[in-house]
Design an enzyme around this catalytic site. Sequence first.
Site, PDB file in Angstrom:
ATOM      1  N   TYR A   1      56.481 -11.561  51.002  1.00  0.00           N
ATOM      2  CA  TYR A   1      57.738 -11.199  50.680  1.00  0.00           C
ATOM      3  C   TYR A   1      58.732 -11.825  51.938  1.00  0.00           C
ATOM      4  CZ  TYR A   1      55.886  -8.396  46.930  1.00  0.00           C
ATOM      5  OH  TYR A   1      55.116  -8.005  45.866  1.00  0.00           O
TER       6      TYR A   1
ATOM      7  N   ASP B   1      70.742  -8.305  49.929  1.00  0.00           N
ATOM      8  CA  ASP B   1      70.996  -9.413  49.342  1.00  0.00           C
ATOM      9  C   ASP B   1      71.810  -9.086  48.130  1.00  0.00           C
ATOM     10  OD1 ASP B   1      68.354  -7.805  48.462  1.00  0.00           O
ATOM     11  OD2 ASP B   1      68.600  -9.179  46.731  1.00  0.00           O
TER      12      ASP B   1
ATOM     13  N   HIS C   1      65.033 -11.495  48.133  1.00  0.00           N
ATOM     14  CA  HIS C   1      65.425 -10.088  47.973  1.00  0.00           C
ATOM     15  C   HIS C   1      65.082  -9.443  49.390  1.00  0.00           C
ATOM     16  CE1 HIS C   1      66.239  -6.791  45.452  1.00  0.00           C
ATOM     17  NE2 HIS C   1      65.103  -6.358  45.209  1.00  0.00           N
TER      18      HIS C   1
ATOM     19  N   ASN D   1      62.587  -0.210  46.450  1.00  0.00           N
ATOM     20  CA  ASN D   1      63.090   0.859  45.623  1.00  0.00           C
ATOM     21  C   ASN D   1      63.162   2.278  46.103  1.00  0.00           C
ATOM     22  OD1 ASN D   1      60.476   1.197  45.241  1.00  0.00           O
ATOM     23  ND2 ASN D   1      60.423   1.159  43.024  1.00  0.00           N
TER      24      ASN D   1
ATOM     25  N   ASN E   1      68.375  -1.846  43.555  1.00  0.00           N
ATOM     26  CA  ASN E   1      67.585  -0.759  43.843  1.00  0.00           C
ATOM     27  C   ASN E   1      67.588  -0.142  45.021  1.00  0.00           C
ATOM     28  OD1 ASN E   1      66.900  -0.864  40.940  1.00  0.00           O
ATOM     29  ND2 ASN E   1      65.081  -2.260  41.259  1.00  0.00           N
TER      30      ASN E   1
END
Length: 209
Positions: free
Chosen positions: A25, A103, A30, A77, A124
């Site tokens: 990631y 973001d 994100h 989240n 989230n």
Amino acid sequence: MPTANEASRSGVFLVVGLGNPGIEYQFTPHNAGFLAVDRIAERYSATVANRRCRALTAKIQIAGREVILAKPETFMNLSGLSVAALAEEFGVDPLRDMLVLYDELAFPMGTFRVKERGSAAGHNGAKSINGSIRSEDWARIRIGVGSDGSPASAFRRGKDYLLAPLRKADLAALDEVLDRVAQAVEVTVGQGIATAMNEFNRRDNGPAE
């Protein structure tokens, strides 16, 4: 939330970047918040590597003030769990001495906005923070990762895009804006959120929302 003139100039200031842990990631849209925190750390020759409160952290000085940089390792989240724990650990009032970087799909790539408070707007990580500290009145910088309206950028939407590696051109655009985000963080810590909003929320930085 206090104005710039009322803002505290003592005690610890907490700067949190939101993202997802894991090499897969690292360079995804994100993770713009993580990348922004890393850019700030780089400017101060620091490494965000100390594990505290379910986050990677580093300690720096900005404008003579102790600043904790943090990247929650809870996944997006559940970011609020780490943020609340960090605020308690360092004695930080999150409504007064905290700034969160994340973001924003609604803003074009290469833009950002400084905000004193606001709703989660579907993000989230922001939702999790609202729930954990029971307030929306915390300062934030939203980093644009969305479409500019052109056909070439129409793919920039939805969860699949947010968790996919950035294309070379978008990575270059994001890399450029991270320096300005770092400057906005420095102004926020040193002079207050109102000053940062006045200085950086210009037309060339993004929508006037």
